[in-house]
Design a protein around this motif. Structure first.
Motif, PDB file in Angstrom:
ATOM      1  N   GLY A 112       0.850  -1.192   0.000  1.00  0.00           N
ATOM      2  CA  GLY A 112       0.000   0.000   0.000  1.00  0.00           C
ATOM      3  C   GLY A 112       0.883   1.239   0.000  1.00  0.00           C
ATOM      4  N   ILE A 113       1.672   1.385  -1.060  1.00  0.00           N
ATOM      5  CA  ILE A 113       2.529   2.573  -1.214  1.00  0.00           C
ATOM      6  C   ILE A 113       2.013   3.291  -2.461  1.00  0.00           C
ATOM      7  CG2 ILE A 113       4.894   3.427  -1.525  1.00  0.00           C
ATOM      8  CD1 ILE A 113       5.890   0.721  -0.363  1.00  0.00           C
ATOM      9  N   VAL A 114       1.277   4.372  -2.220  1.00  0.00           N
ATOM     10  CA  VAL A 114       0.601   5.057  -3.323  1.00  0.00           C
ATOM     11  C   VAL A 114       1.622   5.623  -4.311  1.00  0.00           C
ATOM     12  CG1 VAL A 114      -0.882   7.036  -3.908  1.00  0.00           C
ATOM     13  CG2 VAL A 114      -1.449   5.553  -1.971  1.00  0.00           C
ATOM     14  N   ILE A 164      11.670   5.141   9.795  1.00  0.00           N
ATOM     15  CA  ILE A 164      12.168   4.524   8.554  1.00  0.00           C
ATOM     16  C   ILE A 164      11.142   3.481   8.107  1.00  0.00           C
ATOM     17  CG2 ILE A 164      14.060   3.181   7.514  1.00  0.00           C
ATOM     18  CD1 ILE A 164      14.929   5.982   8.330  1.00  0.00           C
ATOM     19  N   ALA A 165      10.489   3.761   6.992  1.00  0.00           N
ATOM     20  CA  ALA A 165       9.418   2.871   6.512  1.00  0.00           C
ATOM     21  C   ALA A 165       9.912   1.440   6.312  1.00  0.00           C
ATOM     22  CB  ALA A 165       8.865   3.418   5.201  1.00  0.00           C
ATOM     23  N   CYS A 166      11.155   1.296   5.826  1.00  0.00           N
ATOM     24  CA  CYS A 166      11.671  -0.043   5.503  1.00  0.00           C
ATOM     25  C   CYS A 166      11.727  -0.957   6.732  1.00  0.00           C
ATOM     26  CB  CYS A 166      13.063   0.047   4.891  1.00  0.00           C
ATOM     27  SG  CYS A 166      13.091   0.977   3.366  1.00  0.00           S
ATOM     28  N   TYR A 260      10.238   5.424  -0.396  1.00  0.00           N
ATOM     29  CA  TYR A 260      10.866   5.334   0.932  1.00  0.00           C
ATOM     30  C   TYR A 260      12.326   4.859   0.860  1.00  0.00           C
ATOM     31  CZ  TYR A 260       6.049   5.579   2.625  1.00  0.00           C
ATOM     32  OH  TYR A 260       4.762   5.964   2.882  1.00  0.00           O
ATOM     33  N   ALA A 261      12.739   4.343  -0.316  1.00  0.00           N
ATOM     34  CA  ALA A 261      14.069   3.716  -0.415  1.00  0.00           C
ATOM     35  C   ALA A 261      15.192   4.688  -0.053  1.00  0.00           C
ATOM     36  CB  ALA A 261      14.286   3.157  -1.818  1.00  0.00           C
ATOM     37  N   LYS A 262      15.032   5.948  -0.427  1.00  0.00           N
ATOM     38  CA  LYS A 262      16.120   6.923  -0.217  1.00  0.00           C
ATOM     39  C   LYS A 262      16.417   7.151   1.275  1.00  0.00           C
ATOM     40  CE  LYS A 262      13.053  10.957  -0.637  1.00  0.00           C
ATOM     41  NZ  LYS A 262      11.936  10.210  -0.076  1.00  0.00           N
TER      42      LYS A 262
HETATM   43 FE1  SF4 Z   1       9.414  -1.526   1.590  1.00  0.00          FE
HETATM   44 FE2  SF4 Z   1      11.623  -0.070   1.952  1.00  0.00          FE
HETATM   45 FE3  SF4 Z   1      11.466  -1.792  -0.099  1.00  0.00          FE
HETATM   46 FE4  SF4 Z   1       9.999   0.453  -0.087  1.00  0.00          FE
HETATM   47  S1  SF4 Z   1      12.250   0.330  -0.162  1.00  0.00           S
HETATM   48  S2  SF4 Z   1       9.265  -1.606  -0.632  1.00  0.00           S
HETATM   49  S3  SF4 Z   1       9.508   0.660   2.086  1.00  0.00           S
HETATM   50  S4  SF4 Z   1      11.470  -2.304   2.094  1.00  0.00           S
END
Ligand code: SF4
Length: 337
Positions: A112-114, A164-166, A260-262
């Protein structure tokens, strides 16, 4: 301005893929070279020879590590990105070329990452349809009641800082991948050489040496019925080679980056290793090969962490966990409190 690769291929290559191959001929024929490829002495190759060698290289990894011996069902962990789409396509091709009688399914976790996951999901649905592959979609929203975007908003507010989303995404994705591929004998992932080398270096930098035995060409806790082994056919393939393969095969992907990767620590490590590669183009192979040499010893040292004796069941969800309550349930408790 168009890069040389763009001129040759009439496709959009990002700047990092400019390989300075202008006027070079393929190592094997008189065609123009478009990509450099190969261990140690990278060779300039035309489109056809690159695709042929890349596929042989991946099939060799399947054979050498016996990924599909006694396998009746494969689950390919997919995201709709270049790595997982390429590994999905090549796994199907390997199964067909070798006339293997087994079931193959693609599994995607929709966080669910728009603006990101919806695009890669559309690509993946199309690829699966074109190649007659069954696709299983599991979403954070459906499983946990919240999307990743919502988790980030909630936790930024709760912790009063930018989270941090990750760190949430990685935990939840691993949990769902494990839970929803249990009927498979093996999970195939698109992890490539760059991913693996980043994980090795990150674990050293963060002093997480105990996590290193979980890496490698075949990982997962092999002795527990609740875990499905994960294998990496792209273990010896660089990210830019997979990128070139996906372009040359005409998969027509969006090549969207997760927003969110950055923010992730991995991104710093990635640039650090890519900088080192400018002076030594085999540095990634060297790190991976050195790691594989010490991996059996690491597994021996940490063997108690890798057996069923170390695995409990989470008191809340009953999924495997090394603690009374698994990390997913602890995080969900914090998010919903
Ligand atoms: Fe999930 Fe981070 Fe990969 Fe984006 S970069 S899909 S937030 S693990």
């Amino acid at each position: 301005m168009l890069t040389f690769c763009q001129l040759f291929l009439e496709v959009d290559f990002p700047d990092h893929c400019v390989l300075g191959l202008m006027f070079m001929k393929c190592h094997f024929c008189d065609e123009k070279a478009v990509v450099e490829f190969g261990l140690e002495n990278n060779k300039p190759l035309c489109k056809n020879h690159f695709v042929e060698l890349f596929e042989k290289h991946v099939f060799y990894t399947f054979d050498k590590y016996h990924f599909l011996d006694s396998v009746k069902k494969i689950s390919v962990a997919t995201s709709g990105g270049k790595d997982s789409v390429s590994v999905l396509y090549l796994t199907k091709k390997y199964v067909e070329v070798n006339s293997l009688d087994l079931e193959l399914e693609a599994l995607i976790i929709d966080e669910g990452i728009v603006g990101y996951r919806n695009k890669t999901l559309d690509d993946l649905k199309r690829i699966c349809q074109e190649n007659s592959i069954n696709l299983k979609i599991i979403s954070f929203k459906q499983e946990f009641g919240v999307s990743l975007d919502e988790v980030v908003r909630i936790m930024n507010k709760k912790r009063n800082e930018k989270v941090i989303a990750c760190s949430f995404c990685g935990t939840f994705r691993r949990y769902l991948l494990n839970k929803y591929s249990r009927d498979a004998d093996v999970i195939i992932t698109g992890h490539n050489l760059d991913d693996e080398v980043q994980s090795i270096v990150m674990n050293f930098f963060k002093s997480n040496v105990d996590l290193l035995p979980r890496l490698g060409i075949i990982n997962g806790v092999l002795t527990d019925e609740f875990f499905t082994p994960r294998v990496k056919p792209f273990y010896f393939c660089k990210e830019k080679e997979i990128f070139a393969y996906s372009i040359l095969k005409g998969f027509g992907l969006n090549y969207t980056e997760c927003p969110y990767a950055k923010d992730a620590y991995r991104e710093n490590v990635r640039s650090f290793i890519n900088d080192l590669e400018l002076d030594d183009k085999n540095i990634k192979y060297k790190i991976a090969h050195s790691f594989l040499k010490i991996l059996p010893d690491l597994k021996q040292v940490y063997k108690d962490d890798l057996t069923e004796n170390s695995i409990k069941r989470c008191n809340i969800c009953n999924e495997p966990s090394s603690t009374e309550v698994c990390r997913t349930c602890s995080l969900m408790k914090e998010i919903k409190s």
